[in-house]
Design a protein around this motif. Structure first.
Motif, mmCIF file in Angstrom:
data_model
loop_
_atom_site.group_PDB
_atom_site.id
_atom_site.type_symbol
_atom_site.label_atom_id
_atom_site.label_comp_id
_atom_site.label_asym_id
_atom_site.label_seq_id
_atom_site.Cartn_x
_atom_site.Cartn_y
_atom_site.Cartn_z
ATOM 1 N N PHE A 21 0.840 -1.157 0.010
ATOM 2 C CA PHE A 21 0.036 0.018 0.099
ATOM 3 C C PHE A 21 1.092 1.129 -0.022
ATOM 4 N N GLU A 22 0.931 1.990 -1.281
ATOM 5 C CA GLU A 22 1.672 3.219 -1.239
ATOM 6 C C GLU A 22 1.100 4.213 -0.238
ATOM 7 N N SER A 23 -0.300 4.281 -0.216
ATOM 8 C CA SER A 23 -1.037 4.908 0.867
ATOM 9 C C SER A 23 -2.421 4.162 1.280
ATOM 10 N N ILE A 24 -2.859 4.424 2.554
ATOM 11 C CA ILE A 24 -4.191 3.586 2.682
ATOM 12 C C ILE A 24 -5.286 4.088 1.930
ATOM 13 N N PRO A 25 -6.198 3.435 1.057
ATOM 14 C CA PRO A 25 -7.166 3.931 0.201
ATOM 15 C C PRO A 25 -8.136 4.388 1.011
ATOM 16 N N ASP A 26 -8.988 5.380 0.327
ATOM 17 C CA ASP A 26 -10.014 5.791 0.799
ATOM 18 C C ASP A 26 -11.428 5.033 0.714
ATOM 19 N N MET A 27 -11.461 4.732 1.976
ATOM 20 C CA MET A 27 -12.749 3.416 2.181
ATOM 21 C C MET A 27 -14.060 3.967 2.896
ATOM 22 N N LEU A 28 -14.293 5.218 2.566
ATOM 23 C CA LEU A 28 -15.212 5.646 3.559
ATOM 24 C C LEU A 28 -16.661 5.146 3.042
ATOM 25 N N GLU A 29 -16.793 4.964 1.650
ATOM 26 C CA GLU A 29 -18.069 4.039 1.172
ATOM 27 C C GLU A 29 -17.907 2.779 0.801
ATOM 28 N N LEU A 30 -16.809 2.115 1.418
ATOM 29 C CA LEU A 30 -16.682 0.580 1.296
ATOM 30 C C LEU A 30 -17.643 -0.120 2.001
ATOM 31 N N ASP A 31 -18.021 -1.306 1.526
ATOM 32 C CA ASP A 31 -18.868 -2.147 2.213
ATOM 33 C C ASP A 31 -18.081 -3.553 2.502
ATOM 34 N N HIS A 32 -17.366 -3.924 1.404
ATOM 35 C CA HIS A 32 -16.433 -5.325 1.645
ATOM 36 C C HIS A 32 -15.319 -5.209 0.405
ATOM 37 N N LEU A 33 -14.225 -5.364 1.268
ATOM 38 C CA LEU A 33 -13.224 -5.802 0.309
ATOM 39 C C LEU A 33 -12.695 -7.057 0.611
ATOM 40 N N THR A 34 -12.203 -7.863 -0.255
ATOM 41 C CA THR A 34 -11.401 -9.059 -0.514
ATOM 42 C C THR A 34 -10.200 -8.951 -1.389
ATOM 43 N N VAL A 35 -8.972 -9.400 -0.844
ATOM 44 C CA VAL A 35 -7.954 -9.004 -1.693
ATOM 45 C C VAL A 35 -7.027 -10.546 -1.510
ATOM 46 N N SER A 36 -6.692 -11.117 -2.748
ATOM 47 C CA SER A 36 -6.153 -12.340 -2.525
ATOM 48 C C SER A 36 -4.866 -12.317 -3.608
ATOM 49 N N GLY A 37 -3.669 -12.862 -3.226
ATOM 50 C CA GLY A 37 -2.724 -13.106 -4.192
ATOM 51 C C GLY A 37 -1.807 -11.824 -4.227
ATOM 52 N N ASP A 38 -0.864 -11.625 -5.413
ATOM 53 C CA ASP A 38 0.062 -10.643 -5.464
ATOM 54 C C ASP A 38 -0.669 -9.228 -5.996
ATOM 55 N N VAL A 39 -0.970 -8.545 -5.095
ATOM 56 C CA VAL A 39 -1.694 -7.340 -5.066
ATOM 57 C C VAL A 39 -0.887 -5.991 -4.456
ATOM 58 N N THR A 40 -0.849 -5.120 -5.432
ATOM 59 C CA THR A 40 -0.324 -3.770 -4.722
ATOM 60 C C THR A 40 -1.294 -2.721 -5.202
ATOM 61 N N PHE A 41 -1.041 -1.854 -4.240
ATOM 62 C CA PHE A 41 -2.172 -0.477 -4.506
ATOM 63 C C PHE A 41 -1.067 0.951 -4.525
ATOM 64 N N GLY A 42 -1.672 1.619 -5.426
ATOM 65 C CA GLY A 42 -0.996 3.093 -5.699
ATOM 66 C C GLY A 42 -1.354 3.884 -4.763
#
Length: 284
Positions: free
Chosen positions: A222-243
């Motif tokens: 995680f380059e920075s924590i995502p904006d999750m204000l309107e997030l209900d559910h997040l599933t992440v599996s495997g080799d994943v990166t976030f800008g």
């Protein structure tokens, strides 16, 4: 218009299937945990789990804002007073009796991962090698000694912090503070039953795969924590990166299969999306 109605209907059906899958998956995970416990522990845990299942079901079904801002008003003018005004009034004659009606409850369920630390956030050293918990105990002990009071400290732990916190509490056994703990998952299910009229704020349900287990891996991906204000559910599996500056809304599922890699680009906005396959962002 017909196409739009069909699209909305398909999305509603899709979201309902996702909710059912999440609920069934959670039920299987809880049953698997119960199977690892002995008979006595399983009976107690099943009651807790049943309460959690009800809450999780409402979490998946209830939509809309958690706060009705139209009902939020400013506090009365005299409800917040400057310290100097309060100090000028002096202390009441029965201050010990007043303090003996007080209990200090601290939320102690958070880990220090966002601060690059391992373990409970309350055990991080912040001043002269004192932790957040040390400072809290010192403050309450000062009250108890100064005014011959018995103000207890109650810590609401989580599954992640309970064991480490109980170990560290041994260091305070000679301090003048009675410390009690309980797990936030062990609340009586009946006390958590919300009426339809009562607002029930939710935090998103986030499930990260094994690639995010260690703190360093978490920070790297995680380059920075995502904006999750309107997030209900997040599933992440495997080799994943976030800008940087990624926004997540609704239900987002990101799955990188074995050998694949998914880079969510900086500034991306994902709303009710399933992302799978291979997406690489290369430096050049």
């Amino acid at each position: 218009v017909v196409f739009a109605d069909l699209t909305r209907g398909a999305m509603t059906e899709f979201q309902e299937k996702l909710r059912q899958q999440h609920e069934e998956s959670m039920h299987r995970e809880l049953e698997a945990l119960l199977n690892t416990a002995n008979k006595a522990e399983a009976e107690i845990s099943r009651k807790d789990f049943n309460g959690f299942k009800d809450i999780f079901h409402r979490f998946l079904q209830v939509k809309g804002p958690s706060v009705d801002w139209a009902k939020i008003n400013r506090p009365p003018e005299d409800s917040v007073q400057p310290y100097e005004k309060i100090k000028a009034k002096g202390l009441p004659d029965n201050i010990s009796a007043c303090l003996n009606k007080l209990a200090v409850v601290k939320l102690n369920g958070g880990l220090g991962t966002s601060m690059g630390c391992k373990g409970p956030k309350s055990l991080i050293s912040v001043r002269n090698e004192n932790t957040f918990l040390d400072l809290t105990v010192q403050q309450i002990e000062h009250l108890n000694k100064t005014f011959s009071a018995d103000v207890p400290l109650v810590l609401m732990n989580s599954f992640n912090t309970d064991e480490d916190t109980k170990k560290i509490l041994q260091k305070y056994k000679h301090h003048r503070v009675n410390i009690h703990t309980f797990n936030q998952s062990s609340l009586d299910a009946g006390s958590l039953t919300m009426s339809k009229k009562r607002e029930f704020p939710t935090t998103p349900h986030v499930k990260l795969g094994s690639s995010f287990t260690k703190v360093q891996e978490f920070l790297t991906r995680f380059e920075s924590i995502p904006d999750m204000l309107e997030l209900d559910h997040l599933t992440v599996s495997g080799d994943v990166t976030f800008g940087k500056n990624v926004s997540l809304k609704g239900t987002v599922i990101i799955i990188a299969n074995h050998g694949d890699r998914i880079d969510i680009p900086a500034g991306a906005m994902l709303e009710n999306k399933i992302v799978s396959g291979n997406l690489r962002i290369l430096d050049h």
